[in-house]
Design a protein around this motif. Structure first.
Motif, PDB file in Angstrom:
ATOM      1  N   VAL A 143      13.866  -4.505  -5.041  1.00 14.05           N
ATOM      2  CA  VAL A 143      15.001  -4.326  -4.126  1.00 14.05           C
ATOM      3  C   VAL A 143      14.636  -4.901  -2.761  1.00 14.05           C
ATOM      4  O   VAL A 143      15.417  -5.651  -2.158  1.00 14.05           O
ATOM      5  CB  VAL A 143      15.400  -2.831  -4.014  1.00 14.05           C
ATOM      6  CG1 VAL A 143      16.431  -2.619  -2.920  1.00 14.05           C
ATOM      7  CG2 VAL A 143      15.923  -2.317  -5.352  1.00 14.05           C
ATOM      8  N   HIS A 144      13.454  -4.576  -2.265  1.00 10.21           N
ATOM      9  CA  HIS A 144      13.003  -5.044  -0.948  1.00 10.21           C
ATOM     10  C   HIS A 144      12.980  -6.574  -0.901  1.00 10.21           C
ATOM     11  O   HIS A 144      13.524  -7.186   0.033  1.00 10.21           O
ATOM     12  CB  HIS A 144      11.615  -4.473  -0.649  1.00 10.21           C
ATOM     13  CG  HIS A 144      11.183  -4.644   0.762  1.00 10.21           C
ATOM     14  ND1 HIS A 144      10.570  -5.795   1.210  1.00 10.21           N
ATOM     15  CD2 HIS A 144      11.268  -3.814   1.825  1.00 10.21           C
ATOM     16  CE1 HIS A 144      10.298  -5.657   2.495  1.00 10.21           C
ATOM     17  NE2 HIS A 144      10.710  -4.466   2.893  1.00 10.21           N
ATOM     18  N   LEU A 168       7.898   1.915  -8.302  1.00  7.47           N
ATOM     19  CA  LEU A 168       7.365   1.010  -7.292  1.00  7.47           C
ATOM     20  C   LEU A 168       7.777  -0.440  -7.570  1.00  7.47           C
ATOM     21  O   LEU A 168       8.148  -1.176  -6.650  1.00  7.47           O
ATOM     22  CB  LEU A 168       5.840   1.131  -7.219  1.00  7.47           C
ATOM     23  CG  LEU A 168       5.140   0.343  -6.120  1.00  7.47           C
ATOM     24  CD1 LEU A 168       5.705   0.686  -4.746  1.00  7.47           C
ATOM     25  CD2 LEU A 168       3.636   0.618  -6.161  1.00  7.47           C
ATOM     26  N   ILE A 169       7.752  -0.847  -8.830  1.00 10.42           N
ATOM     27  CA  ILE A 169       8.208  -2.195  -9.200  1.00 10.42           C
ATOM     28  C   ILE A 169       9.681  -2.367  -8.841  1.00 10.42           C
ATOM     29  O   ILE A 169      10.081  -3.385  -8.266  1.00 10.42           O
ATOM     30  CB  ILE A 169       7.955  -2.462 -10.702  1.00 10.42           C
ATOM     31  CG1 ILE A 169       6.444  -2.604 -10.952  1.00 10.42           C
ATOM     32  CG2 ILE A 169       8.721  -3.702 -11.183  1.00 10.42           C
ATOM     33  CD1 ILE A 169       6.040  -2.648 -12.408  1.00 10.42           C
ATOM     34  N   GLU A 194       0.847  -1.188   0.000  1.00 10.26           N
ATOM     35  CA  GLU A 194       0.000   0.000   0.000  1.00 10.26           C
ATOM     36  C   GLU A 194       0.885   1.241   0.000  1.00 10.26           C
ATOM     37  O   GLU A 194       0.401   2.348  -0.110  1.00 10.26           O
ATOM     38  CB  GLU A 194      -0.895  -0.003   1.240  1.00 10.26           C
ATOM     39  CG  GLU A 194      -1.817  -1.214   1.334  1.00 10.26           C
ATOM     40  CD  GLU A 194      -2.954  -1.153   0.352  1.00 10.26           C
ATOM     41  OE1 GLU A 194      -3.471  -0.056   0.084  1.00 10.26           O
ATOM     42  OE2 GLU A 194      -3.322  -2.224  -0.166  1.00 10.26           O
ATOM     43  N   LYS A 195       2.171   1.040   0.166  1.00  8.80           N
ATOM     44  CA  LYS A 195       3.116   2.137   0.291  1.00  8.80           C
ATOM     45  C   LYS A 195       3.566   2.620  -1.079  1.00  8.80           C
ATOM     46  O   LYS A 195       3.413   1.931  -2.075  1.00  8.80           O
ATOM     47  CB  LYS A 195       4.350   1.670   1.063  1.00  8.80           C
ATOM     48  CG  LYS A 195       4.068   1.135   2.433  1.00  8.80           C
ATOM     49  CD  LYS A 195       5.351   0.648   3.059  1.00  8.80           C
ATOM     50  CE  LYS A 195       5.112   0.079   4.432  1.00  8.80           C
ATOM     51  NZ  LYS A 195       6.353  -0.362   5.052  1.00  8.80           N
ATOM     52  N   ASP A 196       4.179   3.793  -1.082  1.00  8.75           N
ATOM     53  CA  ASP A 196       4.794   4.273  -2.312  1.00  8.75           C
ATOM     54  C   ASP A 196       6.255   3.831  -2.335  1.00  8.75           C
ATOM     55  O   ASP A 196       6.771   3.269  -1.365  1.00  8.75           O
ATOM     56  CB  ASP A 196       4.648   5.787  -2.458  1.00  8.75           C
ATOM     57  CG  ASP A 196       5.382   6.583  -1.371  1.00  8.75           C
ATOM     58  OD1 ASP A 196       6.165   6.001  -0.595  1.00  8.75           O
ATOM     59  OD2 ASP A 196       5.172   7.804  -1.316  1.00  8.75           O
ATOM     60  N   ALA A 197       6.910   4.075  -3.443  1.00 13.45           N
ATOM     61  CA  ALA A 197       8.296   3.621  -3.619  1.00 13.45           C
ATOM     62  C   ALA A 197       9.219   4.198  -2.553  1.00 13.45           C
ATOM     63  O   ALA A 197      10.098   3.496  -2.045  1.00 13.45           O
ATOM     64  CB  ALA A 197       8.790   3.975  -5.017  1.00 13.45           C
ATOM     65  N   GLY A 253       6.079  -6.027 -14.636  1.00 16.99           N
ATOM     66  CA  GLY A 253       6.004  -6.473 -13.248  1.00 16.99           C
ATOM     67  C   GLY A 253       6.592  -7.845 -13.010  1.00 16.99           C
ATOM     68  O   GLY A 253       6.742  -8.268 -11.861  1.00 16.99           O
ATOM     69  N   LEU A 254       6.947  -8.555 -14.088  1.00 11.37           N
ATOM     70  CA  LEU A 254       7.580  -9.870 -13.942  1.00 11.37           C
ATOM     71  C   LEU A 254       9.082  -9.679 -13.723  1.00 11.37           C
ATOM     72  O   LEU A 254       9.751  -9.034 -14.524  1.00 11.37           O
ATOM     73  CB  LEU A 254       7.358 -10.726 -15.179  1.00 11.37           C
ATOM     74  CG  LEU A 254       8.078 -12.077 -15.207  1.00 11.37           C
ATOM     75  CD1 LEU A 254       7.587 -12.985 -14.082  1.00 11.37           C
ATOM     76  CD2 LEU A 254       7.894 -12.746 -16.563  1.00 11.37           C
ATOM     77  N   VAL A 255       9.587 -10.240 -12.629  1.00  9.56           N
ATOM     78  CA  VAL A 255      11.010 -10.145 -12.304  1.00  9.56           C
ATOM     79  C   VAL A 255      11.480 -11.522 -11.838  1.00  9.56           C
ATOM     80  O   VAL A 255      10.758 -12.218 -11.118  1.00  9.56           O
ATOM     81  CB  VAL A 255      11.269  -9.114 -11.173  1.00  9.56           C
ATOM     82  CG1 VAL A 255      12.750  -9.086 -10.782  1.00  9.56           C
ATOM     83  CG2 VAL A 255      10.792  -7.724 -11.584  1.00  9.56           C
ATOM     84  N   TYR A 256      12.668 -11.894 -12.254  1.00 11.12           N
ATOM     85  CA  TYR A 256      13.310 -13.099 -11.727  1.00 11.12           C
ATOM     86  C   TYR A 256      14.506 -12.666 -10.893  1.00 11.12           C
ATOM     87  O   TYR A 256      15.314 -11.845 -11.330  1.00 11.12           O
ATOM     88  CB  TYR A 256      13.737 -14.053 -12.844  1.00 11.12           C
ATOM     89  CG  TYR A 256      12.549 -14.687 -13.506  1.00 11.12           C
ATOM     90  CD1 TYR A 256      11.896 -15.766 -12.906  1.00 11.12           C
ATOM     91  CD2 TYR A 256      12.053 -14.202 -14.707  1.00 11.12           C
ATOM     92  CE1 TYR A 256      10.781 -16.336 -13.489  1.00 11.12           C
ATOM     93  CE2 TYR A 256      10.945 -14.770 -15.296  1.00 11.12           C
ATOM     94  CZ  TYR A 256      10.306 -15.828 -14.687  1.00 11.12           C
ATOM     95  OH  TYR A 256       9.196 -16.393 -15.258  1.00 11.12           O
TER      96      TYR A 256
END
Length: 176
Positions: A160-161, A154-155, A4-7, A126-129
């Protein structure tokens, strides 16, 4: 994982994770390397923002183009031809290459589609490996799927998170 947060808020959380990584890895004398495509060095930047990170951060590779993935990390051209840059196989080869070309005990990699364009039905925005390789273990990949309507920042922040969390989790498993 949904946010729900921003980047900016997610990146604040990332700083806390990076501080945990620096503290834990420094105590263990463990080094990290990164290989980044869609995050463009944000993972390395997040870790190296923390004072004392030189004790744990060996090096980072930003390999945005396919040629850079091949030249700098040893990703096989046939992997890119067969699976594409955004694939679990490429993520594993990126992490394994960063590990092989560093003094690190762990290497993480990310390759994906941060948008807003560039996605397809098979590989949407939005797809990341994420790849993770350990000196004393196998390299593995995980699929991350973020909302394709999320903005690019945001993506990238969510990636990173998730990567920092995975690095902590793997380190804790290996050192339990």
């Amino acid at each position: 994982m949904t946010h729900e947060k921003d980047a900016a808020a997610i990146l604040d959380d990332c700083r806390e994770l990076a501080a945990q990584i620096v503290a834990r890895f420094a105590t263990a004398g463990t080094m990290i390397a990164t290989a980044e495509s869609c995050t463009g060095g944000l993972i390395a930047g997040m870790i190296t923002e923390i004072a004392g990170s030189s004790a744990v951060f060996d090096r980072g590779f930003v390999t945005y183009s396919n040629a850079a993935k091949v030249d700098m990390l040893g990703v096989r051209p046939q992997t890119l031809d067969t699976h594409g840059a955004v694939s679990p196989v490429t993520a594993v080869e990126m992490a394994a290459g960063a590990l092989a070309l560093s003094n690190a005990q762990y290497a993480v990699s990310v390759t994906g589609i941060a948008g807003p364009g560039g996605g397809t039905a098979a590989k949407p925005v939005g797809l990341v490996y994420m790849g993770l390789a350990a000196r004393d273990g196998d390299a593995e990949a995980a699929e991350l799927r973020w909302n394709e309507d999320w903005p690019r920042d945001l993506i990238r922040a969510a990636t990173v998170h998730a990567t920092l969390e995975a690095l902590i989790e793997r380190f804790e498993e290996d050192n339990a």
